[in-house]
Design a protein around this motif. Sequence first.
Motif, PDB file in Angstrom:
ATOM      1  N   ASN B  53       0.846  -1.197   0.000  1.00  0.00           N
ATOM      2  CA  ASN B  53       0.000   0.000   0.000  1.00  0.00           C
ATOM      3  C   ASN B  53       0.878   1.242   0.000  1.00  0.00           C
ATOM      4  O   ASN B  53       1.945   1.244   0.601  1.00  0.00           O
ATOM      5  CB  ASN B  53      -0.890   0.029   1.233  1.00  0.00           C
ATOM      6  CG  ASN B  53      -2.015  -0.989   1.150  1.00  0.00           C
ATOM      7  OD1 ASN B  53      -2.382  -1.412   0.052  1.00  0.00           O
ATOM      8  ND2 ASN B  53      -2.530  -1.395   2.285  1.00  0.00           N
ATOM      9  N   GLY B  54       0.398   2.280  -0.650  1.00  0.00           N
ATOM     10  CA  GLY B  54       1.191   3.501  -0.751  1.00  0.00           C
ATOM     11  C   GLY B  54       1.506   4.062   0.627  1.00  0.00           C
ATOM     12  O   GLY B  54       0.670   4.064   1.529  1.00  0.00           O
ATOM     13  N   ARG B  55       2.733   4.523   0.791  1.00  0.00           N
ATOM     14  CA  ARG B  55       3.186   4.997   2.095  1.00  0.00           C
ATOM     15  C   ARG B  55       3.112   6.523   2.227  1.00  0.00           C
ATOM     16  O   ARG B  55       3.616   7.088   3.184  1.00  0.00           O
ATOM     17  CB  ARG B  55       4.638   4.580   2.329  1.00  0.00           C
ATOM     18  CG  ARG B  55       4.955   3.093   2.126  1.00  0.00           C
ATOM     19  CD  ARG B  55       4.203   2.211   3.119  1.00  0.00           C
ATOM     20  NE  ARG B  55       4.841   0.893   3.269  1.00  0.00           N
ATOM     21  CZ  ARG B  55       4.210  -0.270   3.182  1.00  0.00           C
ATOM     22  NH1 ARG B  55       2.908  -0.307   2.911  1.00  0.00           N
ATOM     23  NH2 ARG B  55       4.861  -1.395   3.376  1.00  0.00           N
ATOM     24  N   GLY B  56       2.529   7.194   1.222  1.00  0.00           N
ATOM     25  CA  GLY B  56       2.530   8.665   1.224  1.00  0.00           C
ATOM     26  C   GLY B  56       1.396   9.259   2.028  1.00  0.00           C
ATOM     27  O   GLY B  56       1.360  10.471   2.231  1.00  0.00           O
ATOM     28  N   GLY B  57       0.458   8.425   2.456  1.00  0.00           N
ATOM     29  CA  GLY B  57      -0.598   8.981   3.285  1.00  0.00           C
ATOM     30  C   GLY B  57      -1.932   8.310   3.105  1.00  0.00           C
ATOM     31  O   GLY B  57      -2.638   8.047   4.076  1.00  0.00           O
ATOM     32  N   ALA B  58      -2.283   8.016   1.857  1.00  0.00           N
ATOM     33  CA  ALA B  58      -3.625   7.506   1.620  1.00  0.00           C
ATOM     34  C   ALA B  58      -3.690   5.987   1.679  1.00  0.00           C
ATOM     35  O   ALA B  58      -4.767   5.412   1.806  1.00  0.00           O
ATOM     36  CB  ALA B  58      -4.145   8.004   0.276  1.00  0.00           C
TER      37      ALA B  58
HETATM   38  C1  LIG Z   1      -1.724  18.203   1.372  1.00  0.00           C
HETATM   39  C2  LIG Z   1      -1.071  16.930   0.997  1.00  0.00           C
HETATM   40  C3  LIG Z   1       0.300  16.769   1.150  1.00  0.00           C
HETATM   41  C4  LIG Z   1       0.919  15.599   0.803  1.00  0.00           C
HETATM   42  N1  LIG Z   1       2.260  15.486   0.961  1.00  0.00           N
HETATM   43  C5  LIG Z   1       2.867  14.331   0.618  1.00  0.00           C
HETATM   44  C6  LIG Z   1       4.263  14.178   0.747  1.00  0.00           C
HETATM   45  O1  LIG Z   1       4.953  15.082   1.185  1.00  0.00           O
HETATM   46  N2  LIG Z   1       4.821  13.017   0.366  1.00  0.00           N
HETATM   47  C7  LIG Z   1       4.081  11.999  -0.139  1.00  0.00           C
HETATM   48  O2  LIG Z   1       4.630  10.974  -0.499  1.00  0.00           O
HETATM   49  N3  LIG Z   1       2.748  12.117  -0.276  1.00  0.00           N
HETATM   50  C8  LIG Z   1       2.128  13.254   0.088  1.00  0.00           C
HETATM   51  N4  LIG Z   1       0.779  13.358  -0.085  1.00  0.00           N
HETATM   52  C9  LIG Z   1       0.053  12.250  -0.673  1.00  0.00           C
HETATM   53  C10 LIG Z   1       0.153  12.327  -2.198  1.00  0.00           C
HETATM   54  O3  LIG Z   1      -0.916  13.116  -2.688  1.00  0.00           O
HETATM   55  C11 LIG Z   1       0.037  10.987  -2.852  1.00  0.00           C
HETATM   56  O4  LIG Z   1      -1.098  10.374  -2.420  1.00  0.00           O
HETATM   57  C12 LIG Z   1       1.211  10.090  -2.585  1.00  0.00           C
HETATM   58  O5  LIG Z   1       2.410  10.701  -2.935  1.00  0.00           O
HETATM   59  C13 LIG Z   1       1.057   8.837  -3.362  1.00  0.00           C
HETATM   60  O6  LIG Z   1       2.059   7.951  -3.029  1.00  0.00           O
HETATM   61  P1  LIG Z   1       1.717   6.510  -2.448  1.00  0.00           P
HETATM   62  O7  LIG Z   1       0.589   5.975  -3.262  1.00  0.00           O
HETATM   63  O8  LIG Z   1       2.969   5.800  -2.650  1.00  0.00           O
HETATM   64  O9  LIG Z   1       1.324   6.703  -1.050  1.00  0.00           O
HETATM   65  C14 LIG Z   1       0.156  14.550   0.292  1.00  0.00           C
HETATM   66  C15 LIG Z   1      -1.215  14.696   0.164  1.00  0.00           C
HETATM   67  C16 LIG Z   1      -1.823  15.858   0.529  1.00  0.00           C
HETATM   68  C17 LIG Z   1      -3.292  16.000   0.376  1.00  0.00           C
END
Ligand SMILES: Cc1cc2nc3c(=O)[nH]c(=O)nc-3n(C[C@H](O)[C@H](O)[C@H](O)COP(=O)(O)O)c2cc1C
Lengths: 866, 435, 158
Positions: B53-58
């Motif tokens: 799963n993505g580690r960026g937040g979602a």
């Molecule tokens: C306001 C905001 C800031 C974000 N900042 C980051 C960030 O600094 N690094 C990151 O990887 N994802 C960040 N995200 C999530 C990204 O939009 C994105 O979902 C993510 O990079 C996808 O990577 P993943 O699928 O590997 O998790 C942020 C989302 C939001 C709404």
Amino acid sequence: MSKVRLTIDGIAREVEAGQDLLSASLGLGVEVPHFCWHAALGSVGACRLCAVRIHDGPDDDEGRIEMACMTPVAEGQRVELADPEAAEMRARVIEWLMVNHPHDCAVCEEGGACHLQDMTVATGHHRRRFRFEKRTHRNQDLGPLLTHEMNRCIACYRCTRFYRGYAGGRDLDVFGAHDRAYFGRYEDGPLESPFAGNLAEVCPTGVFNDKGWSEHYARKWDMAATPAICTQCSVGCNLFAAERGGRVRRVQNRYHGAINGHFICDRGRFGALHVAEARLDHPRIGGAPADAETTRAAVQEALAKGAVGIGSPRASLETNAALRRLVGAERFFAGVGEAEARAVGRMAGWLAKGRGASLKQMEAADAVLVLGEDLTGTAPRAALALRQTARGAADALAAEKGVPAWLDNAARVAGEGRRPPVALVTPMTDALDDVATWALRRPPEEVAAFGQAVAAALRGEAAEEAAREVAEALKAAERPLVIAGFGTGRGDAVEAAGAVAEALGEHARLALFPPEANSLGLALAGAEGLEGAVAALEHGRAGTAVIAEVDLVERADPRLVERLFAAAETVIALDSAETRTTARADIVLPVADWSEAAGTLVNHEGRAQRSFAAVSGGRPAGWRVLAGLMAVRPGWDTLDAMLDALARDLPQLAPAKETAPGAAFRLPLGQVARAPWRMSGRTAQDLAGRVPEGTPPADDDAALAFSMEGAQGADAPPALRTSYGVPGWHSASAAPFLTDGPDGPMAGDDPGVSVLPGFTAPAPLAEHAPRGAGLAPLPLHEPFSGDELGRRAQRLAQRCPAPVIALHPDDAAEIGLADGQRVAVDGGEAVPLTLDPAVPKGHVAATAGRLLPRGGGHRAIVEAAE
Amino acid sequence: MTDKPLTGRARPDRRPHTLEEWRDLGGYEAVERGLRELSPERVLDMVDEARLNGRGGAGFPAARKWRFMPKPGEAPGDGPNYFIVNGDEMEPGAFKDRILLEALPHQLIEGAILAAYATHSTEIIVLIRDAYRDAIRNVSRAIEEAEAAGYLGRDVLGSGVDVRMWVHPSAGRYIVGEETALIEALEGKRAVPRKRPPFPAQSGLWGRPTTVNNVETVSCVSHIVANGSNWFQGLSRTQEGGTKVFAVSGRVHAPQVIEAPMGTTAAELIEMSGGVSGNGVLRCFQPGGGASGFLEPDALEVPLDFGHVRAAGSMFGTGTLIVLDETACPVGVIARHMAFYARESCGWCTPCRDGLPWAAKIMADIEAGAGHLSDLDILRMTVQVGGPRGRAFCDLMGGAMSPLGTGLDRFGALFEQHISDKCCPVARDHGRAAA
Amino acid sequence: MSLAPDLRAAIEAAKHHHGGPRPAMLEALRMIQQDHGWVSDAHLEEAAALLGVTTAEMEDVATFYSLIFRRPVGEKVILLCDGASCWLNGGDAVRDAVMARLGIGFGETTADGKYTLVNICCVGGCDHAPAAVIGRDRKLVGPLTADDLEGLLGEDAR
Ligand SMILES: Cc1cc2nc3c(=O)[nH]c(=O)nc-3n(C[C@H](O)[C@H](O)[C@H](O)COP(=O)(O)O)c2cc1C
Ligand code: SF4
Ligand code: FES
């Protein structure tokens, strides 16, 4: 187009598929609040005001809050505008927007016609809870045309989206971020785009406003508005002219689906206010004021010597027809050279074949060839239309990716910057070069040859490579468009444009731009060029010249004009303002300008449109003055009678009468009122020093009342509309309620009637390169200063660049002229010489009208001025 | 194989490995195997089976996102597919990507090459925040080395695939981390988020199909290809695959980055970080960085992964814990967060642009003892109206509302005390808030 | 003072990198700042002219991104974290101490032109909280304490 069925607040509706829910709702008259959405700019979802609850279908009980502008309409959708959560969201969005808004409605020009005010009232936010200090901004001086009051900004991003995305301007932008986003220029200074004035209407609150109006301010509800037609180029944009106390305070866009849509150019908006400048108010004989009787007698005496009439491409059909009647058809000529008169006649001929493109149709073209015309200079609004053409290909690619064009930012991205092929074949650098696939530079006399080469290539004949490429692109297109005009002072580009269209086939369209607001009307009235008038005078067939509303110096070879003044015993000039022609005329008669009289103009499409008097009690219309000069009064007491006469004299123009209902037209509430119901001081404003309340002045020429009595708003037929008149919506944001689709035709159809059918064109003029000493003229057109009268308007004048005379350095060296040296063309006004290698050799490029008359066919002498 | 595949090879001094050193540690074997022996589809399937799963937040499944990427020639328009590595990391409390970028750039490059291969991308861009200068330098240098060795460039390892990779340093702003805003930033525009749909895979950078993944997500990929999906899945204690690079900060004795199995509990992580500091008694914690809702001691044993934390009423986000002991005031933490989110709003949409600064001003007042009781209505209104997904244009606003909303719910009394007592009751009762 | 020839060349070259003049604007701003510490009006205007974009377009991005400085800064810019993790570890006391020591607030520069203090969150140094990054190469320092700013200010701490 297919339809989808949905319900809005429980009411079953059927709407076109493929659009967004906000557009669809407004089209149905459902009042969904919004800010960032704009009918011409599409959806971006920034303001979050258009929140509604949407249930996907019968089984979706809960639904969800969505932005209507960002949601496509779908079959079975259930939409609730009245949903409490959605209503709460909208109210809170307003509350948030008001956090930093100064609440200065009482001193804000926008007040009373403010979309922000309207939306605030509509959502019910009325109590202020924010108890902190507001952020403030510094305002900029954006030049003579617009005010800037940034504290009122609600960051809807409409301004930059219009200015940059729609109009191609690059000096307005957004700076900073979060709640400090600032919309302005890098530094103080006039906004460069010739379409900047639209910001006054695009901005939903009072950040950008018309500076002149602000200076001579009246509340919107204290002004009476009249439907008028712009007189400053051949496009014929529809205007609202707002008046109070006998003074036109402000001119605004009046929606027309086929022409100007939501936007006009600054020349039109600000140039219209020339009516206050250099006015001719009194008759004059030999330079001295004269009373009406003496003048009439002098005129009769002069007419008795036999007269030629010289009609005007900027005067109404009625005035030209009256002049024609006064002097007789065979002695009626145009106040322009034969080359121009013939070229415009030819344009009418090509258009009569049903190939003409409206601006709206231009926008839909998928390949464009422009032959010689600097559209931004000669017909600015048409240039704005061509910019939209440039988006078509991107929108098509976006559509392939499932992204609809209305989803504005997304469509721009998905379109990958794709552009339809646009070939600009013009003599000099062109403001539209940035949307051109091919920006080809050709001297004026080679433009037509290029067009003919394209036509040849299309017919499978040999042609130069560039022409073959362009031909290829046009051939591949579904909606090819060829554009030409008389901007270079030559008519052969029109023939070439026609040839290209013929070679392409039935589907190809032509957008042809004659020089002025009624050039086409004058041509349809059968007027030949000024040469004929001069010949008649020189051969003694007439002794007097009656010149109606045209400055010949602006338009014709100065030698020809000199010959006219030399040959005519008496020159009678009618005009609303002092010109280089009235200054020399023996008898001068003041007539109405556009704001004082009703009249009909034929635009570049051959569409006759009616303009009405915006002020009462002004100077008499040209046709009325001319009628008064006739030995036998012709019985044209009213415009309707005049139009009947016109139809008899010139059957071709008979449909002109149908462009608007006649003066006898009545709605259940009577005439259409110019003034809104809220007008204050109505019984006092025109009555200084008089005790009894007067009756409002009558308008014999229109079914419009100079009062608030009568029908208002959308009840009026489109041609008579004095406001959009949607209760609760007092700004231009009300327009979408009255149109079929966000920028479609007006409900009840766009005003105007074509007068082209059945017209037979004159034969083309054999064009030969002018011989003799001097250089070939290359008139430079300019969006701000382009109109003879408009450029006198005080504020617009401040935006007009200094007139230019430019030579190729080699030519200058040959003549012995240096950069910056004061020079004049044909003994006209002297200005410092510009050396510019972009000027084709053998040519003198100079500001059209002011320094170089439009009509070609002569050579121009450039000399040092003492 | 270590139980810390992502960080296990990092040097204590964080000096990045040279290519040679990296290869000695088994580096680039996965790339060789992937590009030579596996089809892009197979690589994608492996990542899918690994449940990454993505580690960026979602926490969106990486493979599912990749499947949206069209094959060459399938998408309308002209141009390449792009693969973007998100190294913006500006979320308050997040510092986990830093070590992966600074100390382990070759691991990231390996993952990126494989991810690009699986998504038919030929251009890889790593966006790194400005403050991570070492990371920018180290990743750039590692890219040069990888290029020189033929892992990047034309016809990589004879696979017929061209892959270019470069670093784009961000010029600063939290919103740049939002994936569509990031794309705007790469295009040289203001980092204002884009509407989805269209998703980046349909229309991303320059309108081309694009995938954005977090640094940590990408860093996992080579390990999956090298060791198999089952192995990766097996690293986790839950249904979500892999280890997680947690980061623990706030009131703990030894704040640090900890790689541990997915599903490790907060109790364990806090323990590994030296235990709760301050008075040693946990008041609450945010499990996933500044934009996650507060949890209280009853959640200490929740296995930390996206699903479990969501079920517990918060968000796993970046997997970075912010810990508060009893002497730390959540109102103060929320005030810091609100100030941050208000400042970092891009300014596009109304709730975030104008709603957040208002909330931030109120929080500052309340913390300073200058709040009004009616302020709480405004705060609740802001949460209720602006918080749910889809109210603001992007997820920044919703993220900001998580700590505020859960804070008001869980610590409402504390808010009211601040207002009635006109001071911070926690600071008053426990002395100054110092570590 | 106009831009050095090699910087001009680098900016022009950036135009031909990926995507043309638009992304090159940010690259140019960053390069100017790396050399000069901040971006002056004159430099912004010069770079815009080199890239063929308007000053407005350049200013748009220059003012959007928070780490492009459009006002003069000191020799060393201190980006002091005001995030929650740093606050939980005594960030406010450090902030007050730094401000007292330097005699400036956020957004200000010391009279001797040595330091500019800017608040930022988060610097990705929560494991070193309270933390700051300093200088053109953004060196991470922390944990800081109110009584010991030497790690941050070196000699100037006293
Ligand atoms: C306001 C905001 C800031 C974000 N900042 C980051 C960030 O600094 N690094 C990151 O990887 N994802 C960040 N995200 C999530 C990204 O939009 C994105 O979902 C993510 O990079 C996808 O990577 P993943 O699928 O590997 O998790 C942020 C989302 C939001 C709404
Ligand atoms: S929530 Fe709105 S204003 Fe805030 S960052 Fe997202 S788009 Fe920008
Ligand atoms: S009009 Fe729909 S969000 Fe602004």
